[in-house]
Motif scaffolding. Sequence first.
Motif, PDB file in Angstrom:
ATOM      1  N   MET A   1      38.299   0.592  31.984  1.00 46.67           N
ATOM      2  CA  MET A   1      38.027   1.590  30.959  1.00 46.67           C
ATOM      3  C   MET A   1      37.463   2.829  31.639  1.00 46.67           C
ATOM      4  N   LYS A   2      38.049   3.963  31.345  1.00 43.09           N
ATOM      5  CA  LYS A   2      37.570   5.223  31.894  1.00 43.09           C
ATOM      6  C   LYS A   2      36.558   5.849  30.948  1.00 43.09           C
ATOM      7  N   GLY A   3      35.773   6.776  31.480  1.00 43.90           N
ATOM      8  CA  GLY A   3      34.730   7.410  30.701  1.00 43.90           C
ATOM      9  C   GLY A   3      35.227   8.325  29.609  1.00 43.90           C
ATOM     10  N   ASN A   4      36.514   8.643  29.599  1.00 45.14           N
ATOM     11  CA  ASN A   4      37.024   9.550  28.577  1.00 45.14           C
ATOM     12  C   ASN A   4      38.008   8.862  27.633  1.00 45.14           C
ATOM     13  N   ASP A   5      37.915   7.560  27.500  1.00 40.63           N
ATOM     14  CA  ASP A   5      38.754   6.830  26.561  1.00 40.63           C
ATOM     15  C   ASP A   5      38.110   6.820  25.182  1.00 40.63           C
ATOM     16  N   TYR A   6      38.957   6.829  24.146  1.00 35.75           N
ATOM     17  CA  TYR A   6      38.505   6.824  22.765  1.00 35.75           C
ATOM     18  C   TYR A   6      39.116   5.654  22.018  1.00 35.75           C
ATOM     19  N   ALA A   7      38.357   5.082  21.103  1.00 32.10           N
ATOM     20  CA  ALA A   7      38.873   4.107  20.149  1.00 32.10           C
ATOM     21  C   ALA A   7      39.257   4.866  18.889  1.00 32.10           C
ATOM     22  N   ILE A   8      40.395   4.521  18.293  1.00 27.86           N
ATOM     23  CA  ILE A   8      40.861   5.175  17.074  1.00 27.86           C
ATOM     24  C   ILE A   8      40.895   4.127  15.966  1.00 27.86           C
ATOM     25  N   GLN A   9      40.216   4.432  14.871  1.00 25.84           N
ATOM     26  CA  GLN A   9      40.136   3.516  13.746  1.00 25.84           C
ATOM     27  C   GLN A   9      40.645   4.182  12.475  1.00 25.84           C
ATOM     28  N   VAL A  10      41.251   3.381  11.633  1.00 25.09           N
ATOM     29  CA  VAL A  10      41.613   3.806  10.285  1.00 25.09           C
ATOM     30  C   VAL A  10      41.076   2.740   9.346  1.00 25.09           C
TER      31      VAL A  10
END
Length: 113
Positions: A1-10
Amino acid sequence: MKGNDYAIQVGGILIGYAREVSDDMPNTGGRFEATDAFAEVKALFDEEYSQIRGGGEAWHRARERIFSKGLRIELLSTGKATLARPGAVPSSEHQGILAYLHIHNGKVWWRQM
């Protein structure tokens, strides 16, 4: 996991990750890595993307169908979230408000207000 990864939720459900994220003003974006749950909302994102060029009311309606389900992106390294709800106020937990978020052809990009 990189420091600029995002989780996307709906709707509180993880639909995927934004990986290898970088800024390309005015957008932020990267590679989209879907979870199995993305299949449930893919048609909404396809419809929204198909309306981008036309803009106007059709695009706003398509975007609102996604936003109304509770779109949220979270920077994994900090836990700070960006929400897709007009009127939401940035706070210690929320770093901003989304103007839009597009997912298409393995890519994801958004603009924060």
